[in-house]
Design a protein around this motif. Structure first.
Motif, PDB file in Angstrom:
ATOM      1  N   PRO B 369       0.744  -1.486   0.110  1.00  0.00           N
ATOM      2  CA  PRO B 369       0.358   0.532   0.042  1.00  0.00           C
ATOM      3  C   PRO B 369       1.006   1.056  -0.237  1.00  0.00           C
ATOM      4  O   PRO B 369       1.772   1.742   0.028  1.00  0.00           O
ATOM      5  CB  PRO B 369      -0.894  -0.112   1.264  1.00  0.00           C
ATOM      6  N   ALA B 370       0.900   2.668  -0.587  1.00  0.00           N
ATOM      7  CA  ALA B 370       1.364   3.708  -0.883  1.00  0.00           C
ATOM      8  C   ALA B 370       0.419   4.735  -0.475  1.00  0.00           C
ATOM      9  O   ALA B 370      -0.495   4.802  -1.120  1.00  0.00           O
ATOM     10  CB  ALA B 370       1.966   3.608  -1.766  1.00  0.00           C
ATOM     11  N   LEU B 371       0.790   5.634  -0.126  1.00  0.00           N
ATOM     12  CA  LEU B 371       0.157   6.976  -0.289  1.00  0.00           C
ATOM     13  C   LEU B 371       0.857   7.674  -0.735  1.00  0.00           C
ATOM     14  O   LEU B 371       2.392   8.348  -0.415  1.00  0.00           O
ATOM     15  CB  LEU B 371      -0.399   7.187   1.162  1.00  0.00           C
ATOM     16  N   THR B 372       0.827   9.217  -1.829  1.00  0.00           N
ATOM     17  CA  THR B 372       1.464   9.635  -2.821  1.00  0.00           C
ATOM     18  C   THR B 372       0.220  11.639  -2.717  1.00  0.00           C
ATOM     19  O   THR B 372      -1.072  11.397  -3.097  1.00  0.00           O
ATOM     20  CB  THR B 372       1.527   8.774  -3.896  1.00  0.00           C
ATOM     21  N   THR B 373       1.421  12.564  -2.350  1.00  0.00           N
ATOM     22  CA  THR B 373       0.569  14.245  -1.968  1.00  0.00           C
ATOM     23  C   THR B 373       1.378  13.930  -2.451  1.00  0.00           C
ATOM     24  O   THR B 373       2.959  14.243  -2.461  1.00  0.00           O
ATOM     25  CB  THR B 373       0.039  13.766  -0.382  1.00  0.00           C
ATOM     26  N   ILE B 374       1.172  15.602  -3.673  1.00  0.00           N
ATOM     27  CA  ILE B 374       1.547  16.755  -4.205  1.00  0.00           C
ATOM     28  C   ILE B 374       1.066  18.168  -3.450  1.00  0.00           C
ATOM     29  O   ILE B 374      -0.006  18.135  -4.283  1.00  0.00           O
ATOM     30  CB  ILE B 374       2.399  16.710  -6.125  1.00  0.00           C
ATOM     31  N   VAL B 375       1.979  18.780  -3.134  1.00  0.00           N
ATOM     32  CA  VAL B 375       0.885  20.029  -2.830  1.00  0.00           C
ATOM     33  C   VAL B 375       1.538  21.170  -3.309  1.00  0.00           C
ATOM     34  O   VAL B 375       2.938  21.457  -3.509  1.00  0.00           O
ATOM     35  CB  VAL B 375       1.607  20.653  -1.261  1.00  0.00           C
ATOM     36  N   ASN B 376       0.492  22.329  -4.211  1.00  0.00           N
ATOM     37  CA  ASN B 376       1.282  23.754  -4.753  1.00  0.00           C
ATOM     38  C   ASN B 376       1.194  24.764  -2.947  1.00  0.00           C
ATOM     39  O   ASN B 376       0.090  24.481  -2.574  1.00  0.00           O
ATOM     40  CB  ASN B 376       0.115  24.302  -5.871  1.00  0.00           C
ATOM     41  N   ILE B 377       2.793  24.731  -2.221  1.00  0.00           N
ATOM     42  CA  ILE B 377       2.577  25.040  -2.032  1.00  0.00           C
ATOM     43  C   ILE B 377       1.896  26.982  -1.059  1.00  0.00           C
ATOM     44  O   ILE B 377       1.588  26.870  -0.588  1.00  0.00           O
ATOM     45  CB  ILE B 377       4.168  25.456  -1.431  1.00  0.00           C
TER      46      ILE B 377
END
Lengths: 245, 430
Positions: B369-377
């Motif tokens: 299982p994996a969790l990926t996040t990309i945030v525009n700061i």
């Protein structure tokens, strides 16, 4: 003066006698390494991960090693892993995935294949390169060596190795973490003649209290002494390792 | 090759096939007895290699009807959801003779979507290479490059095609180039040096999307393994708009902790900017982009990858927000600006990437299982993608992933064409 001289001479005899009879664990470990493989060689291995229900998953690798700390392993099978290659230069390890290109750094405790074998098992250097003998004992048919990692970057802090006195080949190895926890047990078996005077185990089996019910098996073939250029053991050469075969 | 041909949507059939196969896989493999053998001759080297994969993918998207990027082409969404079914095959191979080889990577995909049938076929790579000595290689043809140490982005990847941070390990199309490489190993603190030179022509019909036409660019990379640290010095030398310089590094601080970084500098490049008064200006400015990242493996097999990416040539959140508003007021101008830079992926300035994956939790072998996040700061919008990957059956890979996008109006992820996407992918390697 004469009694003092006799006493000193007697002491010297006792001391030198003791030294001559003591077990030199590090020299013994070097002998074990050379019995297992030449310092520079190539070989083929099949790695099998066995699950508690008996089902299994197999990997085949071609491996080249040079000197004390250079090693590369190329996956030949299964198709999903074909062309992947792992490189070790001392404590540095990388994984190359075809079509992705850039090799990424990996760690010795990870496993690129899953199962009980980790990367340091797959890219194992000579025992004497990574460990010093901290304690050596002998029984009628075994040497019992306790090995201590030379640096904290080595995957296992301590190994307890049982060596056959007659063949100088390892029989079982227990690998411990610095906390004293048993991480895994490795068992060598099936002595085979690989040619060129190399008589050594063709099978290594491992299990771990951390993976109850699972085990991994490594079968060895075609271990041959061979010298390689240093440049074979570089990131840039990883896409071309198959050309060595 | 591209074609569009409206056709009935057999998505339910594909979904049933995917789910059925997945369930069959998950019911468990056949048991095997412990009688292992190793016939090494089966693996003897042949003059050729041929492999690849076949993949089926079913996607379901929830459309963000108010998303500016979904409406920029002027079309209105027909529905609040959209389905796609895609079949892809990729063939890669090598044919060797003496010290030379020919290598190829071909890909073809057919997609049935709500708006009809689409198909593509591309040559990602096709090149000859010659290795006259172990330490020297020359290459000519279409080749892909993967320079840089970053996982999700590569500021120094001057001749890379951009990665999809959602799938950074997927293969990408190359450029037509001529390259030469030489390697030298040493004993001591400096263990390896490798120098790579790449000539990349840009002509009519050749590498047209790379940069200004009718010029020859030279890319150079010097790799050093120095004090157990990977270091790359990278340069791209072309005209004023193309030239740039960079450096990257990667190092294991401990056996389970790696750090990496990249920095790239580009002198006086032209940037198209939408001013507050609505006018479009072309600004000439120098820009530095950089990335700093780490990879950590915990005792319970949790792999964490975190990267901070500063895109020096990107747009501020105000500039992006202004552009999104333009889609409603002046869609034609917005389309033109999208092509000039506003529409490219990761057009903002500062991003955070984080991926957490656990190998085989609860003794479930081959399940990740994996969790990926990309945030525009700058604007606080983000994507969040949980996934499950199962690889327990030789040569099969099953992945279920859901991607959720969140952000206010006027933010990058708030203005994307969809709010959420579910994807089931079954891949077979051969």
């Amino acid at each position: 003066m004469k009694p003092l001289f006799s006493l000193l001479l007697g002491l010297l005899v006792v001391l030198t006698g003791t030294a001559a009879g003591a077990l030199d664990g590090n020299a013994l470990l070097l002998q074990v390494d050379r019995k297992m493989n030449p310092e520079s060689y190539e070989m083929y291995r099949k790695l099998i991960n066995v699950e508690p229900d008996g089902s299994s998953k197999e990997f085949v690798l071609y491996t080249a090693k040079k000197g004390q700390d250079k090693m590369v392993a190329l996956f030949l099978s299964p198709a999903s892993e074909q062309g992947r290659a792992t490189l070790r230069l001392g404590d540095n390890m990388w994984l190359y995935i075809p079509n992705v290109g850039k090799p990424i750094r990996i760690t010795s405790l990870q496993s690129v294949i899953g199962g009980v074998f980790n990367n340091s098992d797959i890219l194992r250097l000579d025992y004497s390169t990574e460990y010093s003998v901290s304690k050596a004992e002998e029984t009628a048919d075994r040497y019992l060596l306790q090995l201590k990692a030379k640096t904290p970057t080595v995957a296992y802090d301590t190994l307890k190795m049982e060596v056959d006195r007659e063949t100088l080949l390892p029989l079982t190895i227990e690998a411990y973490a610095a906390s004293g926890m048993l991480i895994k047990t490795l068992r060598y078996s099936d002595i085979d003649d690989f040619g060129d005077g190399l008589l050594r185990p063709a099978r290594l089996e491992t299990d771990s209290p951390l993976y109850r019910g699972y085990k991994s098996v490594m079968l060895f073939a075609k271990i041959h002494k061979r010298d390689f250029a240093d440049e074979v053991f570089t990131l840039n050469y990883l896409p071309k390792v198959d050309e060595l075969r | 090759m591209n074609s569009v041909d409206p056709a009935p949507l057999p998505l339910h059939l594909l979904s049933i096939l995917l789910l059925g196969t997945g369930l069959a896989l998950l019911t468990g493999p056949a048991a095997a007895a412990d009688t292992f053998s190793f016939d090494v001759e089966e693996f003897s080297r042949k003059p050729y290699d041929f492999n690849g994969y076949a993949e089926l993918k079913a996607e379901h998207e929830a459309i963000d009807e108010s998303g500016a990027l979904g409406r920029i082409d002027g079309s209105e969404p027909l529905d609040s959801t959209r389905q796609r079914a895609t079949g892809t095959v990729q063939f890669s191979g090598t044919y060797r003779w003496s010290q030379a080889s020919f290598n190829w990577l071909l890909t073809a995909a057919g997609q049935q979507a709500s708006d009809g049938w689409h198909d593509t076929a591309d040559v990602y790579e096709a090149f000859f290479d010659v290795t006259p000595a172990t330490n020297t290689t020359a290459t000519i043809g279409k080749t892909s490059y993967n320079w840089g140490t970053g996982y999700a982005w590569n500021p120094v990847g001057f001749i890379n095609r951009p990665k999809d941070p959602g799938d950074p390990e997927e293969s990408r199309e190359g450029y037509l180039t001529m390259a030469a490489e030489t390697i030298k190993s040493f004993d001591g603190a400096l263990r390896n040096v490798a120098v790579t030179g790449v000539l990349l022509p840009v002509l009519s019909g050749v590498n047209e999307d790379f940069g200004a036409a009718d010029q020859l660019d030279l890319a150079v990379k010097v790799y050093l393994l120095l004090l157990d640290t990977d270091i790359d010095l990278v340069a791209l030398i072309g005209d004023d708009q193309t030239s740039r310089f960079g450096i990257d590094f990667s190092r294991n601080l401990t056996t389970n902790f790696e750090v990496h970084g990249e920095i790239a500098y580009r002198h006086e490049t032209t940037k198209v900017v939408l001013s507050p008064d609505g006018s479009v200006v072309r600004r000439s400015e120098s820009a530095s982009s950089w990335l700093l990242g780490l990879r950590h493996l915990s005792t319970f097999e949790l792999t964490t990858i975190i990267e901070y990416y500063h895109n020096g040539g990107g747009y501020s959140d105000e500039e992006l927000s202004r552009f999104y508003r333009l889609v409603d007021t002046a869609p034609q101008q917005a389309r033109s600006l999208a092509r000039s830079g506003y529409g490219r992926p990761f057009a903002g300035r500062d991003y955070l990437y984080a991926r957490f994956s656990v190998k085989e939790p609860f003794d479930l072998l081959y399940l990740t299982p994996a969790l990926t996040t990309i945030v525009n700061i700058a604007d606080g919008s983000f994507s969040l993608a949980p996934e499950l990957m199962y690889t327990g059956f030789t040569n099969w890979e099953l992945r279920l992933r859901v991607t959720l996008l969140a952000g206010e109006a006027g933010t990058e992820y708030g203005e994307k064409a969809n709010d959420a996407r579910a994807e089931l992918r079954l891949r077979y390697y051969f």
